[in-house]
Enzyme design. Structure first.
Site, short mmCIF file in Angstrom:
data_model
loop_
_atom_site.label_atom_id
_atom_site.label_comp_id
_atom_site.label_asym_id
_atom_site.label_seq_id
_atom_site.Cartn_x
_atom_site.Cartn_y
_atom_site.Cartn_z
N CYS A 71 0.81 -1.23 0.00
CA CYS A 71 0.00 0.00 0.00
C CYS A 71 0.84 1.28 0.00
O CYS A 71 0.32 2.36 -0.26
CB CYS A 71 -0.96 -0.01 1.18
SG CYS A 71 -2.07 -1.43 1.21
N ASN A 129 -10.11 -0.14 -0.16
CA ASN A 129 -8.65 -0.10 -0.11
C ASN A 129 -8.12 -0.72 -1.40
O ASN A 129 -8.24 -1.92 -1.60
CB ASN A 129 -8.16 -0.88 1.12
CG ASN A 129 -6.65 -0.85 1.28
OD1 ASN A 129 -5.93 -0.52 0.35
ND2 ASN A 129 -6.18 -1.22 2.45
N HIS A 133 -3.05 7.16 2.17
CA HIS A 133 -3.50 5.87 1.63
C HIS A 133 -4.92 5.62 2.12
O HIS A 133 -5.22 5.77 3.31
CB HIS A 133 -2.56 4.76 2.11
CG HIS A 133 -3.10 3.39 1.89
ND1 HIS A 133 -3.62 2.98 0.69
CD2 HIS A 133 -3.22 2.33 2.75
CE1 HIS A 133 -4.03 1.72 0.80
NE2 HIS A 133 -3.80 1.32 2.03
#
EC number: 2.3.1.180
Length: 326
Positions: free
Chosen positions: A120, A283, A253
């Protein structure tokens, strides 16, 4: 004369298939797994996510986002001399997704192309890497892409993880410039936390050894993420001699709204100065930051001269931040 790198174009792509929490809950209920829109929203802020169709690959998504970024940049695609794809879900073990993107863009200029994996944090790592390539003087136009098909590595028997992730891609074109664009970057990792967010399997002898599905210790990730994101954000600000009060937009993020809000609070930033797409995208790992960046550029929130702080945290454990003057 000092050489810098600036973002001159952004682009993104989401697969057409949008799955709401209600739809996902109904699908899981057929397997005897209980969840709900309220349960998911309360814990993550996510209301929907996008899934790629089975015949669509990571490089397909990446190429579509790249085309849009190149168009926004207003340059000929043949001018691209570096392609960097941040991903944890490439099409193959090899060749790289970046080489496949090069092929799909029809580039025959033999430009450098490679993948980078920091989960990520991948896009921030990729941006920092391309920035250094350009500053070193060997490259002029770099295509940096974050692309993922995380739906391929989700265990849909685990409601704590399968509801969180989605697929997508975001891209930027970085160009050499006399004016500062990327003001600072800071990258870190701590391999002692490798086991709290991972896919603990590999291909051996034609079979998968271990598990091919994502595993996450949510509480451990949450605790570590809020702490390291605050520190790395302040490090990037200090390197550029910019105060947190000067940040126009924070793009963290897009993993969990509680982590994102916690980071903004620690920096003393009001929620309205944070770009939020986690509610609609879920996500998307390395794709989340460039997806959010492109959304805010295209809707006019991010304007020329704005200070934009990007920050990511992911498996490895990895984390990083980049401060931009747009």
């Amino acid at each position: 004369m000092t050489r810098y790198a600036r973002i001159i174009g952004t682009g993104s792509y989401l697969p057409p298939k949008r799955v709401t929490n209600h739809e996902l809950a109904a699908q899981l209920a057929e397997q005897g797994i209980e969840t709900s829109d309220e349960w998911i929203v309360t814990r993550s802020g996510i209301r929907a996510r996008h899934y790629a169709e089975p015949d669509v690959t990571c490089s397909d998504l990446a190429a579509k986002a790249a085309e849009r970024a190149i168009e926004a940049a207003g340059i000929d695609r043949a001018e691209i001399d570096l392609i960097l794809v941040a991903t944890s879900t490439p099409d193959f073990v090899f060749p790289s997704a970046a080489c496949l993107v090069q092929q799909k863009l029809g580039l025959s200029n033999h430009c450098a192309a490679f993948d980078l994996q920091a989960v990520c944090s991948g896009f921030v790592y990729g941006l920092a890497t391309a920035d250094k390539f350009i500053r070193a003087g060997g490259y002029r136009n770099a295509l940096v892409i974050g692309a993922e098909v995380f739906s391929r590595i989700l265990d849909f028997n685990d409601r704590t993880t399968c509801v969180l992730f989605g697929d997508g891609a975001g891209a930027v074109v970085l160009q050499a410039s006399d004016e500062p664009g990327i003001l600072s970057t800071a990258l870190h990792a701590d391999g002692s936390h490798a086991d709290i967010l991972c896919v603990p399997g590999n291909v051996a002898g034609g079979a998968i050894k271990g598990s091919a599905f994502l595993y996450m210790d949510g509480q451990a990730v949450f605790k570590l993420a809020v702490n390291v994101l605050d520190k790395v954000a302040r490090e990037a600000l200090a390197l550029a001699e910019v105060e947190s009060s000067q940040i126009d937009w924070l793009i963290p993020h897009q993993a969990n709204i509680r982590i994102m809000q916690g980071t903004a609070k620690k920096l003393g930033l009001p929620g309205e100065r944070m770009v939020v797409t986690v509610d609609e995208h879920g996500n998307t790992s390395a794709a989340s930051i460039p997806l959010a960046l492109d959304a805010a550029v295209r809707d006019g929130r991010i304007q020329k001269g704005h200070h934009v702080l990007l920050e990511g945290v992911g498996g490895g454990f990895t984390w990083g931040a980049a401060l931009l003057r747009f």
